[in-house]
Write a protein that holds these residues in place. Structure first.
Motif, mmCIF file in Angstrom:
data_model
loop_
_atom_site.group_PDB
_atom_site.id
_atom_site.type_symbol
_atom_site.label_atom_id
_atom_site.label_comp_id
_atom_site.label_asym_id
_atom_site.label_seq_id
_atom_site.Cartn_x
_atom_site.Cartn_y
_atom_site.Cartn_z
ATOM 1 N N GLN A 165 -1.075 -17.402 -4.088
ATOM 2 C CA GLN A 165 -1.062 -16.590 -5.101
ATOM 3 C C GLN A 165 -0.110 -15.452 -5.177
ATOM 4 O O GLN A 165 0.090 -14.907 -6.153
ATOM 5 N N ALA A 166 0.588 -15.617 -3.781
ATOM 6 C CA ALA A 166 2.194 -14.646 -4.272
ATOM 7 C C ALA A 166 3.317 -15.160 -4.352
ATOM 8 O O ALA A 166 3.803 -14.760 -5.781
ATOM 9 N N GLU A 167 3.003 -16.619 -4.637
ATOM 10 C CA GLU A 167 4.139 -17.523 -5.420
ATOM 11 C C GLU A 167 3.412 -17.673 -7.400
ATOM 12 O O GLU A 167 4.149 -16.866 -8.056
ATOM 13 N N GLU A 168 2.254 -17.248 -7.387
ATOM 14 C CA GLU A 168 2.075 -17.981 -8.509
ATOM 15 C C GLU A 168 1.982 -15.973 -9.399
ATOM 16 O O GLU A 168 1.974 -16.106 -10.567
ATOM 17 N N TYR A 169 2.112 -15.305 -8.772
ATOM 18 C CA TYR A 169 2.284 -13.715 -9.350
ATOM 19 C C TYR A 169 3.769 -13.244 -9.017
ATOM 20 O O TYR A 169 3.916 -12.498 -9.422
ATOM 21 N N GLY A 170 4.316 -14.074 -8.818
ATOM 22 C CA GLY A 170 5.425 -14.487 -8.319
ATOM 23 C C GLY A 170 6.123 -12.578 -7.493
ATOM 24 O O GLY A 170 7.240 -12.035 -8.860
ATOM 25 N N HIS A 171 5.660 -13.201 -6.324
ATOM 26 C CA HIS A 171 5.967 -11.241 -5.773
ATOM 27 C C HIS A 171 6.114 -11.736 -4.231
ATOM 28 O O HIS A 171 5.095 -13.202 -4.297
ATOM 29 N N SER A 172 6.202 -11.113 -3.261
ATOM 30 C CA SER A 172 6.590 -11.614 -1.623
ATOM 31 C C SER A 172 5.144 -11.956 -0.667
ATOM 32 O O SER A 172 4.141 -11.511 -1.480
ATOM 33 N N THR A 173 4.617 -12.401 -0.102
ATOM 34 C CA THR A 173 3.814 -12.544 1.015
ATOM 35 C C THR A 173 3.650 -11.190 0.773
ATOM 36 O O THR A 173 1.994 -10.946 1.819
ATOM 37 N N GLU A 174 5.360 -10.103 1.464
ATOM 38 C CA GLU A 174 4.248 -9.388 1.892
ATOM 39 C C GLU A 174 2.897 -8.009 1.230
ATOM 40 O O GLU A 174 2.686 -7.412 0.959
ATOM 41 N N ALA B 39 -3.673 0.240 -6.279
ATOM 42 C CA ALA B 39 -1.960 0.587 -6.804
ATOM 43 C C ALA B 39 -1.786 1.647 -6.267
ATOM 44 O O ALA B 39 -0.220 1.240 -5.477
ATOM 45 N N LYS B 40 -1.837 2.658 -5.758
ATOM 46 C CA LYS B 40 -1.343 4.025 -5.548
ATOM 47 C C LYS B 40 -1.296 3.156 -4.327
ATOM 48 O O LYS B 40 0.002 4.351 -4.276
ATOM 49 N N ALA B 41 -1.718 2.746 -3.934
ATOM 50 C CA ALA B 41 -1.320 2.721 -1.984
ATOM 51 C C ALA B 41 0.016 2.243 -1.446
ATOM 52 O O ALA B 41 0.365 2.415 -1.055
ATOM 53 N N LEU B 42 -0.321 0.820 -2.441
ATOM 54 C CA LEU B 42 1.312 0.337 -2.017
ATOM 55 C C LEU B 42 2.456 0.596 -2.962
ATOM 56 O O LEU B 42 3.073 0.641 -2.548
ATOM 57 N N GLU B 43 1.683 1.523 -3.922
ATOM 58 C CA GLU B 43 3.255 2.023 -4.391
ATOM 59 C C GLU B 43 3.768 3.700 -3.420
ATOM 60 O O GLU B 43 5.197 3.322 -3.513
ATOM 61 N N ASP B 44 2.787 3.902 -3.095
ATOM 62 C CA ASP B 44 2.963 5.352 -2.187
ATOM 63 C C ASP B 44 3.313 4.492 -0.316
ATOM 64 O O ASP B 44 4.952 5.392 -0.582
ATOM 65 N N LEU B 45 3.677 3.725 -0.694
ATOM 66 C CA LEU B 45 3.945 2.766 1.037
ATOM 67 C C LEU B 45 5.279 2.308 0.025
ATOM 68 O O LEU B 45 5.879 1.440 1.461
ATOM 69 N N GLY B 46 5.820 1.757 -0.644
ATOM 70 C CA GLY B 46 7.012 1.314 -1.464
ATOM 71 C C GLY B 46 6.302 -0.223 -1.463
ATOM 72 O O GLY B 46 7.581 -0.888 -0.966
ATOM 73 N N ILE B 47 5.343 -0.974 -1.486
ATOM 74 C CA ILE B 47 5.364 -2.225 -1.242
ATOM 75 C C ILE B 47 4.668 -2.735 -2.763
ATOM 76 O O ILE B 47 3.762 -2.537 -3.401
ATOM 77 N N THR B 48 6.047 -2.971 -3.560
ATOM 78 C CA THR B 48 5.725 -2.946 -4.716
ATOM 79 C C THR B 48 6.572 -4.878 -5.530
ATOM 80 O O THR B 48 7.175 -5.165 -4.629
ATOM 81 N N ARG B 49 6.104 -5.423 -6.678
ATOM 82 C CA ARG B 49 6.235 -6.674 -6.741
ATOM 83 C C ARG B 49 7.754 -7.430 -7.518
ATOM 84 O O ARG B 49 8.284 -7.431 -7.143
#
Length: 164
Positions: free
Chosen positions: A112-121, A154-164
């Protein structure tokens, strides 16, 4: 907070999943105003095992990315009054609230990281945030529930700086 991690997959995650799980869980618990120290069991597995569990518990004979098994029967998400006066939801040794169990497929994290174009993190963090919200009583079966849950993730990941 305790996150008990059982790593059962042969394939290794190339991220610090322990740190990420702690970071995501702490943030979700803070934003959901959890007044307790908690414990969560996290099983990191592969597609074969998560398919077996998905078949057994949901009658869906296919691998999925994440499964959540909440311990607390929240009537309203994150309404902790449901457990007041009931010690059965607490670990007697640690006095931590037992939120439940989470299973994440390593194979799905990578795919899914590959499919959505973001990191495994980012994918792992998304799946764990999603599952933490399930453990707190959130669901996405109805469109209005899904909108609330997706916004919180989305808000949690944004707050933590874990973005696409």
């Amino acid at each position: 907070m305790t996150i008990q991690i059982d790593y059962e997959a042969e394939r290794k995650l190339d991220i610090d999943y322990e740190k990420l799980a702690s970071k995501v869980a702490a943030h979700i618990l803070e934003t959901e105003h959890c007044p307790y120290d908690v414990c969560v069991n996290l099983v990191i597995t592969d597609n074969e095992e998560i398919k077996r569990v998905n078949t057994e518990f949901r009658s869906i004979g296919a691998p999925t990315d994440v499964l959540s098994f909440p311990m607390i029967p929240f009537e309203t998400p994150a309404d902790y009054s449901v457990i007041e006066g009931d010690d059965s939801y607490f670990d007697l040794d640690t006095e931590e609230l037992i939120l439940g169990d989470v299973m994440i497929s390593v194979d799905k994290v990578y795919a899914q990281a590959e499919e959505y174009g973001h990191s495994t993190e980012r994918e792992f963090s998304f799946l764990f945030a999603h599952s933490m919200l399930h453990l707190l009583g959130y669901d996405h079966m109805e469109p209005d529930e899904a909108a609330v849950m997706e916004a919180k993730q989305a808000k949690a990941l944004e707050d933590l700086g874990i973005t696409r």
